[in-house]
Design an enzyme around this catalytic site. Structure first.
Site, PDB file in Angstrom:
ATOM      1  N   GLN A   1      -1.087  -5.580  -6.867  1.00  0.00           N
ATOM      2  CA  GLN A   1      -0.072  -4.635  -6.394  1.00  0.00           C
ATOM      3  C   GLN A   1      -0.274  -3.275  -7.063  1.00  0.00           C
ATOM      4  O   GLN A   1      -0.512  -3.208  -8.264  1.00  0.00           O
ATOM      5  CB  GLN A   1       1.331  -5.164  -6.712  1.00  0.00           C
TER       6      GLN A   1
ATOM      7  N   GLU B   1      -5.844 -18.694  -1.232  1.00  0.00           N
ATOM      8  CA  GLU B   1      -6.235 -17.300  -0.992  1.00  0.00           C
ATOM      9  C   GLU B   1      -7.625 -17.288  -0.360  1.00  0.00           C
ATOM     10  O   GLU B   1      -8.485 -18.082  -0.732  1.00  0.00           O
ATOM     11  CB  GLU B   1      -6.216 -16.571  -2.352  1.00  0.00           C
TER      12      GLU B   1
ATOM     13  N   ASP C   1       3.058 -14.271   0.837  1.00  0.00           N
ATOM     14  CA  ASP C   1       2.926 -12.822   0.670  1.00  0.00           C
ATOM     15  C   ASP C   1       1.683 -12.378   1.439  1.00  0.00           C
ATOM     16  O   ASP C   1       0.668 -11.999   0.851  1.00  0.00           O
ATOM     17  CB  ASP C   1       2.790 -12.522  -0.835  1.00  0.00           C
TER      18      ASP C   1
ATOM     19  N   CYS D   1       3.648  18.930  -1.844  1.00  0.00           N
ATOM     20  CA  CYS D   1       2.219  18.674  -1.858  1.00  0.00           C
ATOM     21  C   CYS D   1       1.524  19.573  -0.844  1.00  0.00           C
ATOM     22  O   CYS D   1       1.887  19.585   0.330  1.00  0.00           O
ATOM     23  CB  CYS D   1       1.988  17.198  -1.510  1.00  0.00           C
TER      24      CYS D   1
ATOM     25  N   TYR E   1      -1.421 -16.932   0.133  1.00  0.00           N
ATOM     26  CA  TYR E   1      -1.935 -15.564   0.070  1.00  0.00           C
ATOM     27  C   TYR E   1      -1.772 -15.068  -1.374  1.00  0.00           C
ATOM     28  O   TYR E   1      -1.193 -14.018  -1.625  1.00  0.00           O
ATOM     29  CB  TYR E   1      -1.197 -14.638   1.044  1.00  0.00           C
TER      30      TYR E   1
ATOM     31  N   CYS F   1       4.667  -6.633   2.999  1.00  0.00           N
ATOM     32  CA  CYS F   1       4.425  -5.182   2.914  1.00  0.00           C
ATOM     33  C   CYS F   1       4.485  -4.573   4.315  1.00  0.00           C
ATOM     34  O   CYS F   1       4.207  -3.397   4.501  1.00  0.00           O
ATOM     35  CB  CYS F   1       3.090  -4.883   2.231  1.00  0.00           C
TER      36      CYS F   1
ATOM     37  N   CYS G   1      -2.559  14.842  -7.000  1.00  0.00           N
ATOM     38  CA  CYS G   1      -1.723  14.013  -6.126  1.00  0.00           C
ATOM     39  C   CYS G   1      -0.557  13.485  -6.952  1.00  0.00           C
ATOM     40  O   CYS G   1      -0.755  12.989  -8.061  1.00  0.00           O
ATOM     41  CB  CYS G   1      -2.580  12.858  -5.590  1.00  0.00           C
TER      42      CYS G   1
END
Ligand SMILES: C[S@@+](CC[C@H](N)C(=O)[O-])C[C@H]1O[C@@H](n2cnc3c(N)ncnc32)[C@H](O)[C@@H]1O
Length: 387
Positions: free
Chosen positions: A220, A270, A318, A13, A249, A345, A96
């Site tokens: 996601q 949430e 999550d 890249c 969440y 994450c 990209c």
């Protein structure tokens, strides 16, 4: 031009250094996976083992949500891309390897149209100018495309002609939104959003279920890896029809809904009210009867839940990158679910939270890393805590 090597699965890249997103650009994919596994082994070494990382077969073009900042350089040339690390200079990106190709080509068309329509880029210092950000989401299965133009003001010169032209060039766009953001902020979206074309949302299919996605709800970004991750989370939860599950969440309700078939009942919580609105629609779209959603801070919700003496056998959590809150974890230790499935994450905050649960009597299963963000330094992980 960016490129992909089919043999080594490495990407090259030209924006690599300035953009900074793909820390492992130029590296063989196998080596990247080995580094990620080793990093996870180091992080979790005091608590548990790490299973082999779940990788992608073709780790390119996986981001189904693409964002470009719009700015002008000193000569007035439009730049569209991402901020250079620790700066407000915009790296002008033309292609990209990790972003959805359709989304990227729409951004490139808008750049061209800005010239012919004489649109000015928004200037964050003077708070003048028209276009500030472009945000595009694409349903990987449905192929529906949502384009959101973030502008400094609601006034949209030559709006109808612009909409006609962009739709002519990209008939795949199914809905167009305008969001107004004139605040001094690093947030992309402002408070006001209007639908300029189509339904104002898109739908996608995940784990065989249909989901409505609004512009501000979390979804996601790597569809195929998410299906593998949820499958693993469902396996770890080992559900029966006697189980009450809290999906904490929960976003637009994806995990809880995927678990609802095997569970007795599911409660999703949430913070983002728009996501909860989407979740309620999603339940109807899929004719699911044993799930309900609440818009609330997950920590506050769980404190109340524990105080009311209600029980849950399974908690799926999550949280965002910052991890969970002390109140949330404390309430888990009060409710004492048999199983806590923790998806993260940001494994560093996950480790911090896991330590609290281990102190409270939980044992942790081996951690499974998922390569949700190939070529970047990020890894997603899932594990089971049980008592
Ligand atoms: C990593 S996402 C997971 C969403 C969902 N589980 C999924 O897989 O699509 C984290 C979610 O937590 C939500 N969130 C952030 N802080 C929260 C809080 N204090 N209480 C409840 N939800 C929160 C965010 O809005 C976001 O939807």
């Amino acid at each position: 031009m960016s490129s992909y090597n089919e043999e080594t699965k490495a990407i090259n890249c030209p924006y690599f250094e300035d953009c900074g997103a793909c820390a492992y650009a130029g590296m063989k994919y196998d080596n990247e996976l080995a580094i990620k596994t080793r990093d996870m082994e180091k992080l979790f070494k005091d608590f548990t083992k790490v299973e082999p990382i779940v990788s992608m077969y073709r780790p390119i073009y996986y981001r189904n949500k693409v964002h470009a900042v719009v700015a002008a350089d000193k000569k007035g040339n439009i730049r569209m891309g991402t901020y250079k690390e620790n700066s407000h200079d915009v790296v002008d990106i033309k292609d990209c390897m990790i972003e959805d190709e359709v989304c990227r080509s729409i951004i490139n068309t808008i750049k061209e149209l800005m010239k012919s329509f004489k649109y000015k880029a928004y200037n964050e210092d003077t708070r003048q100018g028209f276009l500030r950000h472009i945000l595009i989401r694409r349903g990987v299965v449905t192929k529906e495309v949502m384009l959101c133009l973030v502008t400094g003001d609601i006034a949209f010169p030559s709006k109808n002609n612009f909409l006609k032209e962009i739709r002519k060039r990209h008939p795949e766009i199914t809905t167009i939104l305008q969001n107004v953001n004139n605040s001094k902020t690093s947030m992309i979206l402002g408070k006001r959003t209007v639908t300029l074309f189509g339904k104002g949302y898109i739908e996608d299919i995940l784990c065989g279920l249909k989901f409505r996605l609004g512009i501000s709800s979390f979804y996601q970004i790597n569809h195929d890896q998410t299906e593998k991750l949820y499958k693993k989370a469902i396996k770890l939860a080992n559900l029966t029809k006697q189980d009450t599950v809290i999906d904490a969440y929960c976003g637009i309700g994806t995990i809880g809904m995927a678990m609802s078939k095997a569970a007795g009942q599911v409660i999703g919580v949430e913070l983002n009210e728009n996501a909860i609105e989407d979740a309620k629609v999603n339940v109807k779209l899929n004719n699911i009867k044993n799930i309900y959603f609440q818009a609330a801070d997950a920590g506050e919700f769980l404190v109340d839940y524990a105080a009311s003496g209600r029980k849950a056998n399974v908690v799926v959590m999550d949280p965002p990158r910052s991890g969970s809150s002390p109140e949330f974890l404390k309430s888990i230790l009060k409710i004492k679910p048999d199983r806590v499935v923790y998806i993260s994450c940001n494994p560093e905050t996950q480790v911090r939270d896991i330590k609290t649960l281990i102190k409270g009597g939980y044992k942790v299963s081996p951690v499974t890393p998922f390569d949700m963000f190939p070529h970047t330094a990020h890894t997603e992980t899932v594990c089971l805590l049980s008592r």
